[in-house]
Design a protein around this motif. Structure first.
Motif, PDB file in Angstrom:
ATOM      1  N   PHE A   1     104.447  65.455  16.848  1.00 41.52           N
ATOM      2  CA  PHE A   1     102.956  65.162  17.284  1.00 41.52           C
ATOM      3  C   PHE A   1     102.312  65.697  18.501  1.00 41.52           C
ATOM      4  O   PHE A   1     101.351  65.988  18.624  1.00 41.52           O
ATOM      5  CB  PHE A   1     102.646  63.790  16.481  1.00 41.52           C
TER       6      PHE A   1
ATOM      7  N   THR B   1      99.581  68.294  19.213  1.00 41.20           N
ATOM      8  CA  THR B   1      98.457  67.390  19.940  1.00 41.20           C
ATOM      9  C   THR B   1      98.141  67.734  21.397  1.00 41.20           C
ATOM     10  O   THR B   1      97.091  67.605  21.839  1.00 41.20           O
ATOM     11  CB  THR B   1      98.329  66.022  19.616  1.00 41.20           C
TER      12      THR B   1
ATOM     13  N   SER C   1      96.964  64.468  22.958  1.00 44.52           N
ATOM     14  CA  SER C   1      98.383  63.953  22.649  1.00 44.52           C
ATOM     15  C   SER C   1      98.618  62.390  22.829  1.00 44.52           C
ATOM     16  O   SER C   1      99.246  61.735  22.086  1.00 44.52           O
ATOM     17  CB  SER C   1      99.377  64.646  23.465  1.00 44.52           C
TER      18      SER C   1
ATOM     19  N   ILE D   1      99.208  56.462  16.815  1.00 43.05           N
ATOM     20  CA  ILE D   1     100.141  56.446  15.463  1.00 43.05           C
ATOM     21  C   ILE D   1     101.096  55.401  15.579  1.00 43.05           C
ATOM     22  O   ILE D   1     101.178  54.839  14.294  1.00 43.05           O
ATOM     23  CB  ILE D   1     101.103  57.707  15.704  1.00 43.05           C
TER      24      ILE D   1
ATOM     25  N   HIS E   1      96.809  60.249  20.299  1.00 43.74           N
ATOM     26  CA  HIS E   1      97.977  59.989  19.172  1.00 43.74           C
ATOM     27  C   HIS E   1      99.139  59.280  19.421  1.00 43.74           C
ATOM     28  O   HIS E   1      99.530  58.686  18.708  1.00 43.74           O
ATOM     29  CB  HIS E   1      98.238  61.366  18.651  1.00 43.74           C
TER      30      HIS E   1
ATOM     31  N   SER F   1     107.132  72.566  17.564  1.00 52.24           N
ATOM     32  CA  SER F   1     105.650  72.391  17.403  1.00 52.24           C
ATOM     33  C   SER F   1     104.933  73.057  18.285  1.00 52.24           C
ATOM     34  O   SER F   1     103.721  73.440  17.890  1.00 52.24           O
ATOM     35  CB  SER F   1     105.593  70.947  17.125  1.00 52.24           C
TER      36      SER F   1
END
Length: 288
Positions: free
Chosen positions: A13, A17, A24, A31, A27, A251
């Motif tokens: 993530f 993000t 980022s 999360i 999140h 990612s």
């Protein structure tokens, strides 16, 4: 403790993000809170001496590495331009101008990060403020799209040559916008892109400049926290840090590859809608 599952999920993530204009840090705060249970306890960025914070910032090194790999040709030219600028005491070629533009534009956010990061993290690095700032981020992206200046006509020069034509003042203003990203929920790339759009850059050039600006900032933030990972805060989680870093690198590389193509023809509006919906839903879930 930080489990391998938590490390890999958070790392993936973070990589996405950090580059998508959706925050980022926001999140990373939301999360764990939304999942609850052990995740909320293990992954609390606002806790005193939190190993999670060191882990999160340490992931920045992997994200910066992905950006350096993707833009390696650009950075070879930029670093070469900096060297020739120092050697010949000039700032004439596009590479020389772009090198100094990036250096000067990153000074405001670097100073602000050193002075304000701890304050913002401890006072605002909690789920409800993060959800509220995520909504604000959506508003910033949406308003930025509506108020953006028409992009100046592009010539046959490459993107870096176009960026190098910016004035130092305009580049510094765009770089200074990243200071807002110290607030969890406000996106570094998002506010930099909005600032670029408001100063007449195209979506493609605004995204490219935001990624170039973010690289030294993200890398520096990660390098400053790496010693923490080899001290008491990193005890017992070195394997998890490695797993999370790999996930973040992969990612982030896929994210920047996608976004550089996406912004050829697309806008920030879908990200604005996502932030507004995700922030509102998170706020309702956490308060009700």
């Amino acid at each position: 403790m930080l489990t391998y599952l938590e490390a890999i999920v958070v790392g993936a993530f973070q990589g996405v993000t950090e580059l998508f204009p959706v925050s980022s840090l926001g999140h990373s705060v939301l999360i764990p809170a939304l999942v609850g249970g052990e995740w909320a306890r293990d992954l609390d960025v606002s806790a005193p001496e939190s190993p999670y914070l060191a882990f999160i910032v340490g992931l920045h090194v992997a994200t910066a590495a992905a950006l350096l790999l993707f833009f390696w040709r650009d950075w070879v030219r930029i670093i070469g331009g900096f060297v020739t600028s120092i050697r010949h005491r000039r700032m004439q070629t596009p590479d020389e101008r772009l090198a100094w533009l990036i250096i000067i534009a990153t000074i405001p956010v670097g100073v602000a990060g050193l002075l304000l990061e701890h304050l913002f993290r401890t006072t605002l690095g909690r789920p409800i403020p993060a959800a509220a700032f995520l909504i604000a981020n959506g508003v910033v992206l949406f308003v930025g799209e509506r108020l953006r200046r028409k992009a100046e006509a592009t010539d046959e020069a490459d993107a870096d040559a176009r960026l190098a034509k910016m004035s130092i003042g305009r580049g510094t203003l765009i770089g200074a916008a990243q200071i807002l990203a110290l607030l969890p929920g406000i996106s570094r790339s998002g506010v930099a892109m909005v600032a670029g759009l408001l100063r007449g850059l195209s979506h493609e050039d605004a995204a490219r400049f935001s990624f170039l600006l973010a690289t030294p900032v993200i890398l520096a933030a990660g390098v400053l926290k790496i010693p923490d990972l080899f001290g008491p805060l990193g005890a017992g989680i070195h394997g998890q840090v490695l797993a999370g870093s790999i996930a973040s690198f992969v990612s982030a590389y896929l994210a920047v590859r996608f976004l550089t193509r996406y912004f050829h023809t697309r806008t920030l509006t879908p990200f604005a809608i996502y932030c507004a919906i995700a922030g509102t839903a998170s706020l309702i879930w956490l308060t009700v």
